[in-house]
Design an enzyme around this catalytic site. Sequence first.
Site, mmCIF file in Angstrom:
data_model
loop_
_atom_site.group_PDB
_atom_site.id
_atom_site.type_symbol
_atom_site.label_atom_id
_atom_site.label_comp_id
_atom_site.label_asym_id
_atom_site.label_seq_id
_atom_site.Cartn_x
_atom_site.Cartn_y
_atom_site.Cartn_z
ATOM 1 N N THR A 47 0.825 -1.207 0.000
ATOM 2 C CA THR A 47 0.000 0.000 0.000
ATOM 3 C C THR A 47 0.858 1.255 0.000
ATOM 4 O O THR A 47 0.439 2.307 -0.483
ATOM 5 C CB THR A 47 -0.950 -0.003 1.219
ATOM 6 O OG1 THR A 47 -1.661 -1.235 1.247
ATOM 7 C CG2 THR A 47 -1.947 1.143 1.159
ATOM 8 N N TYR A 136 4.305 -12.218 5.180
ATOM 9 C CA TYR A 136 3.257 -11.602 4.364
ATOM 10 C C TYR A 136 2.995 -12.488 3.161
ATOM 11 O O TYR A 136 3.834 -12.607 2.263
ATOM 12 C CB TYR A 136 3.710 -10.200 3.942
ATOM 13 C CG TYR A 136 2.774 -9.429 3.035
ATOM 14 C CD1 TYR A 136 1.433 -9.775 2.864
ATOM 15 C CD2 TYR A 136 3.233 -8.309 2.334
ATOM 16 C CE1 TYR A 136 0.594 -9.055 2.035
ATOM 17 C CE2 TYR A 136 2.408 -7.576 1.510
ATOM 18 C CZ TYR A 136 1.096 -7.946 1.351
ATOM 19 O OH TYR A 136 0.273 -7.216 0.517
ATOM 20 N N LYS A 164 0.689 -11.891 7.952
ATOM 21 C CA LYS A 164 -0.388 -11.186 7.266
ATOM 22 C C LYS A 164 -0.862 -12.134 6.172
ATOM 23 O O LYS A 164 -0.159 -12.355 5.179
ATOM 24 C CB LYS A 164 0.102 -9.867 6.665
ATOM 25 C CG LYS A 164 -0.951 -9.158 5.818
ATOM 26 C CD LYS A 164 -0.400 -7.916 5.134
ATOM 27 C CE LYS A 164 -1.451 -7.284 4.212
ATOM 28 N NZ LYS A 164 -0.925 -6.102 3.476
ATOM 29 N N VAL A 206 -4.404 -6.297 9.035
ATOM 30 C CA VAL A 206 -3.535 -5.311 8.387
ATOM 31 C C VAL A 206 -4.433 -4.599 7.389
ATOM 32 O O VAL A 206 -4.829 -5.165 6.377
ATOM 33 C CB VAL A 206 -2.328 -5.958 7.696
ATOM 34 C CG1 VAL A 206 -1.529 -4.892 6.949
ATOM 35 C CG2 VAL A 206 -1.447 -6.662 8.715
#
Length: 295
Positions: A47, A136, A164, A206
């Site tokens: 992001t 992740y 995540k 998250v």
Amino acid sequence: MGEFGRVLTAMITPFKADGSVNYDVASKLAAHLANNGTDTLIVCGTTGESPTLSWEEEYQLFVEVLQAVGGKAKVIAGCGSNSTKEAIAATQKAATIGVHGSLQVVPYYNKPPQSGLYQHFQAIAQACPELPILLYNVPGRTGQNLSPDTVAKLAEIDNIVGIKEASGNLDQASEIRRLTPKEFDIYSGDDSLTLPLLAIGATGVVSVASHLVGNQLQEMIQAFSVGKIASANETHLQLFPLFKALFLTTNPIPIKQALKLQGWDVGSTRLPLWEADSDVTDKLRAVLEELNLTR
């Protein structure tokens, strides 16, 4: 509650009109998020447009955000790479800055086998033994899935503290929960799946939406944790249109546009990402107005 809390915000990176990083706005946004429901900021993740940031820009962002939140929130540095050597160097340098943890994405494009993934994350963890690491998994972006069995093996490493999980696969999340100790934190990588994942033992999320509704997400998770399931579900359903609107096109294009609609000077995205078109903008504006999120 987890080492990093319940709501982790995958923070956007603001840019100036000339395309350079706007550290001033980044600091103001970080402080705002820390005061509005965010327990931990993840800086320079997907992001945050990490693929188009230089290492120098990333390190400066870590420094600026740490200073801006002043202990009100923790800071996790996105230091992942599809080169193990590069990820180790970046993580070691971030650790010297004083970040509270590191986010390590599944290596993208080169599609390593599960044995290679294990060796990759183990090497990073061993190189920075004092720094908590959050795995992740986002196969839609990396082209490779981190299997529950591999996650379970990695969870045995002391400083690999959670994941995540952004596969969008609830069965996979359930299997990870089944195979890992309860102290191993599972965070939803999708806002819309936070509540379902809480039901199978996740710690939190998250989040992208927490830029806009961090306090509401905290309330939803807290309600669930004390058995107020109907209340949590009500919040989830109320926010669901926002969760979906923020992914009408590639993240972080919609969240940057939503922040601009709120008056934040976050600038555009860096190429090859591009600005939100009028249709996406109109839909975002309608959802923000419906939820009373316009300024």
